[in-house]
Write a protein that holds these residues in place. Structure first.
Motif: not given
Length: 167
Positions: A39-44, A117-127, A146-149, A160-167
């Motif tokens: 799962q990808i959560k977009v939160s801001f 999304v399905s587990a595995g490797q994904h190319q993620i672009a955020v604008r 790379t996302l695990k199940p 504070d962290k310089g913009g867009i953060v993937l964690q």
């Protein structure tokens, strides 16, 4: 005799409640995500840029104000809406514009969205765009993850962290 029946009835009711609680806490089994899914959560929560620039008060405007309320500049309250676009593996899966909150449109813009999304490797672009005067996005990121199940990846925006953060 009557008191013993009351105690016995009460014990049976509490026991039945405890058994029902125990059964329903283990059954049916809950799976928040299907197997082999992530799962990808977009939160801001973010304040967009001010719509109008601050300007200095004129001498006449300052003369009309009480002495304890005089400031050098006047700043309008209204904020820009915040826009975000998320592409996964080259396909746009989220394009959203969050208006500022508040009666004067001066509060933070918020978004919370879940993407399975399905587990595995994904190319993620955020604008990300937080200034309506700008034609271009104010912040961008393009990463391979790379996302695990059952893994949850959070996309956030933090100045504070310089913009867009993937964690």
């Amino acid at each position: 005799m009557k008191r013993a029946l009351n105690w016995t009835g009460q014990a049976l009711l509490y026991g039945g409640f405890a058994v029902a609680l125990g059964v329903f806490s283990r059954w049916p089994v809950y799976h928040p995500l299907p197997e082999d899914m992530a799962q990808i959560k977009v939160s801001f929560i973010h304040h967009g840029a001010r719509v109008a620039e601050c300007r200095p008060y004129t001498a006449e405007e300052q003369a009309k104000m009480p002495p304890n309320m005089r400031k050098a500049e006047k700043c309008e309250r209204e904020r820009s809406p915040v826009s975000i676009e998320v592409d996964i593996d080259g396909k746009t899966v989220l394009a959203h514009t969050s208006p500022p909150s508040g009666l004067s449109r001066d509060g933070a813009s918020t978004l919370y969205q879940r993407l399975n999304v399905s587990a595995g490797q994904h190319q993620i672009a955020v604008r990300f765009k937080d200034n309506q005067k700008s034609e271009q996005f104010t912040s961008q990121i393009d990463e391979t993850v790379t996302l695990k199940p059952a893994q949850v990846l959070v996309i956030d925006y933090s100045t504070d962290k310089g913009g867009i953060v993937l964690q």
